[in-house]
Design a protein around this motif. Structure first.
Motif, short mmCIF file in Angstrom:
data_model
loop_
_atom_site.label_atom_id
_atom_site.label_comp_id
_atom_site.label_asym_id
_atom_site.label_seq_id
_atom_site.Cartn_x
_atom_site.Cartn_y
_atom_site.Cartn_z
N ASP A 271 0.71 -1.22 0.12
CA ASP A 271 0.04 -0.02 0.11
C ASP A 271 1.03 1.19 -0.07
O ASP A 271 2.08 1.23 0.55
CB ASP A 271 -0.79 -0.01 1.13
N GLY A 272 0.30 2.20 -0.49
CA GLY A 272 1.11 3.64 -0.52
C GLY A 272 0.98 4.12 0.90
O GLY A 272 -0.16 4.26 1.46
N TRP B 224 7.73 8.71 2.22
CA TRP B 224 7.06 8.49 0.92
C TRP B 224 7.72 7.04 0.35
O TRP B 224 8.74 6.74 0.04
CB TRP B 224 7.23 9.47 0.10
N ASN B 225 6.85 6.02 0.31
CA ASN B 225 7.26 4.47 0.08
C ASN B 225 6.87 4.52 -1.34
O ASN B 225 6.31 5.33 -2.14
CB ASN B 225 6.56 3.56 0.65
N GLN B 226 7.62 3.56 -2.03
CA GLN B 226 7.65 3.07 -3.59
C GLN B 226 6.08 3.08 -3.95
O GLN B 226 5.80 3.39 -5.18
CB GLN B 226 8.31 1.97 -3.77
N ALA B 227 5.18 2.45 -3.05
CA ALA B 227 3.95 1.95 -3.81
C ALA B 227 3.06 3.45 -3.76
O ALA B 227 2.36 3.57 -4.53
CB ALA B 227 3.33 1.26 -2.64
N GLN C 117 4.48 6.22 -4.72
CA GLN C 117 5.01 6.77 -6.02
C GLN C 117 4.32 6.08 -7.25
O GLN C 117 3.78 6.69 -8.06
CB GLN C 117 6.54 6.34 -5.94
N ARG C 118 4.13 4.87 -7.02
CA ARG C 118 3.31 4.19 -8.20
C ARG C 118 1.84 4.56 -8.19
O ARG C 118 1.19 4.79 -9.14
CB ARG C 118 3.45 2.49 -7.87
N VAL C 119 1.22 4.64 -7.12
CA VAL C 119 -0.29 5.21 -6.92
C VAL C 119 -0.24 6.73 -7.47
O VAL C 119 -1.44 7.04 -8.30
CB VAL C 119 -0.81 4.82 -5.60
N GLY D 95 2.38 8.82 -8.43
CA GLY D 95 2.96 9.30 -9.50
C GLY D 95 4.21 10.32 -9.15
O GLY D 95 4.85 10.92 -9.98
N TYR D 96 4.39 10.51 -7.99
CA TYR D 96 5.44 11.46 -7.48
C TYR D 96 6.67 10.43 -6.93
O TYR D 96 6.11 9.81 -5.91
CB TYR D 96 4.81 12.57 -6.50
N THR D 97 7.81 11.13 -6.92
CA THR D 97 8.93 10.57 -6.43
C THR D 97 8.98 11.03 -4.93
O THR D 97 8.58 12.15 -4.69
CB THR D 97 10.12 10.45 -7.15
#
Length: 68
Positions: free
Chosen positions: A14-15, A28-31, A33-35, A37-39
């Motif tokens: 989960d984000g 801020w985790n990778q999920a 980022q996927r959800v 769109g921000y790094t």
């Protein structure tokens, strides 16, 4: 303790983001980022309300300074 928490959240499906007492994004985790769109480099240090600007189903603002 904080490092262990962040390491555990790094692998979450989960984000996840975490804000400090000033409501600035400190994690801020990778999920996320996927959800969204921000790094993490783009969001760390920003106020969550400026980035997310959340609204409820009626369109009323729910992200604001000093929100819960």
């Amino acid at each position: 303790m904080r490092k262990l928490l962040f390491e555990a959240l790094d692998t979450a499906a989960d984000g996840v983001f975490i804000v400090d007492t000033d409501q600035r994004i400190i994690y801020w985790n990778q999920a996320a980022q996927r959800v969204l769109g921000y790094t993490s480099g783009e969001v760390l240090g920003q106020f969550c309300l400026e980035l997310l600007g959340g609204r409820d189903e009626r369109g009323l603002e729910i992200c604001r300074r000093h929100c819960r």
